[in-house]
Motif scaffolding. Structure first.
Motif, short mmCIF file in Angstrom:
data_model
loop_
_atom_site.label_atom_id
_atom_site.label_comp_id
_atom_site.label_asym_id
_atom_site.label_seq_id
_atom_site.Cartn_x
_atom_site.Cartn_y
_atom_site.Cartn_z
N PHE A 47 0.94 -1.14 -0.10
CA PHE A 47 -0.04 -0.09 -0.05
C PHE A 47 0.88 1.34 -0.10
CE2 PHE A 47 1.07 -0.48 4.40
CZ PHE A 47 1.15 1.00 5.00
N THR A 48 0.31 2.25 -0.42
CA THR A 48 0.78 3.75 -0.23
C THR A 48 -0.20 4.50 0.35
OG1 THR A 48 0.23 4.73 -2.38
CG2 THR A 48 2.17 3.33 -2.26
N LEU A 49 0.26 5.53 0.99
CA LEU A 49 -0.61 6.85 1.42
C LEU A 49 -0.24 8.02 0.53
CD1 LEU A 49 -0.65 5.86 5.26
CD2 LEU A 49 -2.63 6.30 3.79
N SER A 50 -1.09 8.57 -0.08
CA SER A 50 -0.91 9.99 -0.79
C SER A 50 -1.44 11.32 -0.28
CB SER A 50 -1.66 9.73 -2.27
OG SER A 50 -1.19 8.84 -2.88
N LEU A 51 -0.67 12.15 -0.12
CA LEU A 51 -0.80 13.48 0.44
C LEU A 51 -1.24 14.25 -0.90
CD1 LEU A 51 1.48 13.89 3.31
CD2 LEU A 51 -0.79 13.03 3.35
N VAL A 52 -2.45 14.64 -1.17
CA VAL A 52 -3.08 15.47 -2.32
C VAL A 52 -3.11 16.98 -1.79
CG1 VAL A 52 -4.44 15.89 -4.24
CG2 VAL A 52 -4.15 13.51 -3.29
N VAL A 53 -2.32 17.80 -2.54
CA VAL A 53 -2.15 19.20 -2.22
C VAL A 53 -2.51 20.10 -3.44
CG1 VAL A 53 -0.31 18.83 -0.42
CG2 VAL A 53 0.46 18.93 -2.71
N LEU A 118 -5.44 6.54 0.58
CA LEU A 118 -4.98 4.97 0.91
C LEU A 118 -5.11 4.38 -0.36
CD1 LEU A 118 -3.92 3.01 2.46
CD2 LEU A 118 -6.05 2.24 3.27
N LEU A 119 -3.97 3.85 -1.07
CA LEU A 119 -4.03 3.06 -2.26
C LEU A 119 -3.68 1.81 -1.71
CD1 LEU A 119 -2.96 6.08 -3.16
CD2 LEU A 119 -3.17 4.81 -5.44
N LEU A 120 -4.47 0.69 -1.90
CA LEU A 120 -4.24 -0.62 -1.87
C LEU A 120 -3.78 -1.36 -2.91
CD1 LEU A 120 -7.07 -1.78 0.62
CD2 LEU A 120 -5.05 -0.84 1.15
N GLY A 121 -2.63 -2.21 -3.07
CA GLY A 121 -2.02 -2.72 -4.05
C GLY A 121 -2.76 -4.25 -4.03
N VAL A 122 -3.55 -4.47 -5.11
CA VAL A 122 -4.35 -5.91 -4.91
C VAL A 122 -3.86 -6.59 -6.19
CG1 VAL A 122 -6.25 -4.88 -3.34
CG2 VAL A 122 -6.47 -5.02 -6.12
N GLU A 123 -4.22 -8.16 -5.95
CA GLU A 123 -3.67 -8.85 -6.97
C GLU A 123 -5.04 -8.92 -8.16
OE1 GLU A 123 -1.00 -10.32 -7.51
OE2 GLU A 123 -0.16 -9.50 -5.75
N ASP A 124 -6.10 -8.71 -7.68
CA ASP A 124 -7.17 -8.85 -8.78
C ASP A 124 -8.29 -7.80 -8.25
OD1 ASP A 124 -9.56 -9.32 -10.06
OD2 ASP A 124 -9.53 -11.54 -9.74
N VAL A 125 -8.25 -6.54 -9.17
CA VAL A 125 -8.71 -5.35 -9.02
C VAL A 125 -10.44 -5.49 -8.91
CG1 VAL A 125 -9.22 -2.92 -9.80
CG2 VAL A 125 -7.02 -3.54 -9.52
N LYS A 126 -10.78 -6.17 -9.95
CA LYS A 126 -12.13 -6.68 -10.26
C LYS A 126 -12.85 -7.14 -9.12
CE LYS A 126 -12.44 -6.15 -15.26
NZ LYS A 126 -12.80 -6.95 -16.50
N ALA A 127 -12.09 -8.25 -8.41
CA ALA A 127 -12.60 -8.95 -7.51
C ALA A 127 -12.46 -8.41 -6.15
CB ALA A 127 -11.81 -10.40 -7.15
N SER A 128 -11.61 -7.43 -6.12
CA SER A 128 -11.63 -6.64 -4.60
C SER A 128 -12.47 -5.73 -4.77
CB SER A 128 -10.12 -5.91 -4.38
OG SER A 128 -9.23 -7.13 -4.24
N LYS A 129 -12.84 -4.98 -5.89
CA LYS A 129 -13.76 -3.97 -5.94
C LYS A 129 -15.15 -4.43 -5.59
CE LYS A 129 -16.31 -1.84 -9.88
NZ LYS A 129 -16.46 -1.63 -11.18
#
Length: 205
Positions: A47-53, A118-129
């Motif tokens: 995962f990563t966390l993004s700070l948007v400014v 919060l960006l989660l890195g997942v193996e199967d985007v469609k299944a996680s969605k």
């Protein structure tokens, strides 16, 4: 629409981590928390966390503060097709993206943060969605099996899903990693563990 009340980073030294986040990003401790953990974890935590400014100068100010507080630069801030941004890794190992969609400054630089994502890195985007939709989250944007952004309440942590390997590339790290994610997500949606092992707990704990 559901929301993430807070994320908790599980770190070896909570006091040091709390000082870093106060000095580097002046983060609200109610939204980004730390607690002690010695759970085995190697490589990318998925995962990563993004700070948007609002503008490039704000990215530079946050990056300078983070590096001054002890972070490591993974990607120096630079212009791109979508805007301007850089990536740093905190001393506790968490990867932070610092980003703006603007390519020009419109005022004095600040360290004001517009959004935490919060960006989660997942193996199967469609299944996680589908997994998250079944738990009450509402999709805001979806790009097939590549990326999903959920709609969340204002002034809360936003959630997105990305392919793990693609997220590692964006972060400037190898996507490989084993062990604990060293992350717990707090939300009225919890408790559960998602298909990629990310743990959610109910609000109020």
């Amino acid at each position: 629409m559901n929301s993430i009340d807070s994320v908790t980073l599980e770190v070896a030294d909570p006091d040091a981590a709390a000082r870093f986040y106060a000095d580097a990003f002046a983060l609200d401790p109610a939204r980004v928390r730390v607690r002690g953990s010695d759970a085995p974890s190697t490589g990318f935590r998925g995962f990563t966390l993004s700070l948007v400014v609002s503008q490039p100068g704000d990215v530079d100010a946050l990056q300078a503060a983070a590096l001054g507080a002890g972070a490591t630069s993974l990607k120096p801030a630079a212009k791109s097709l979508w805007g301007y941004g850089g990536v740093v890794q905190a001393p506790d190992g968490t990867v932070w993206q610092l980003a703006t969609s603007s390519k020009k400054d419109t005022g004095p630089a600040t360290r004001d943060i517009d959004e935490i994502v919060l960006l989660l890195g997942v193996e199967d985007v469609k299944a996680s969605k589908q997994f998250y939709v079944e738990r009450g989250l509402t999709v805001g944007k979806s790009f097939g099996g590549k990326y999903v952004e959920f709609t969340t309440a204002p002034d809360t942590v936003k959630l997105s899903l990305y392919k793990r390997r693609a997220l590692g590339k964006v972060a400037g790290v190898s996507p490989d990693g084993t062990g604990s994610h060293r992350l717990t997500i707090t939300s009225p949606t919890g408790p559960f563990t998602d298909p990629d092992g990310f743990t959610w707990e109910p609000a109020g704990r």
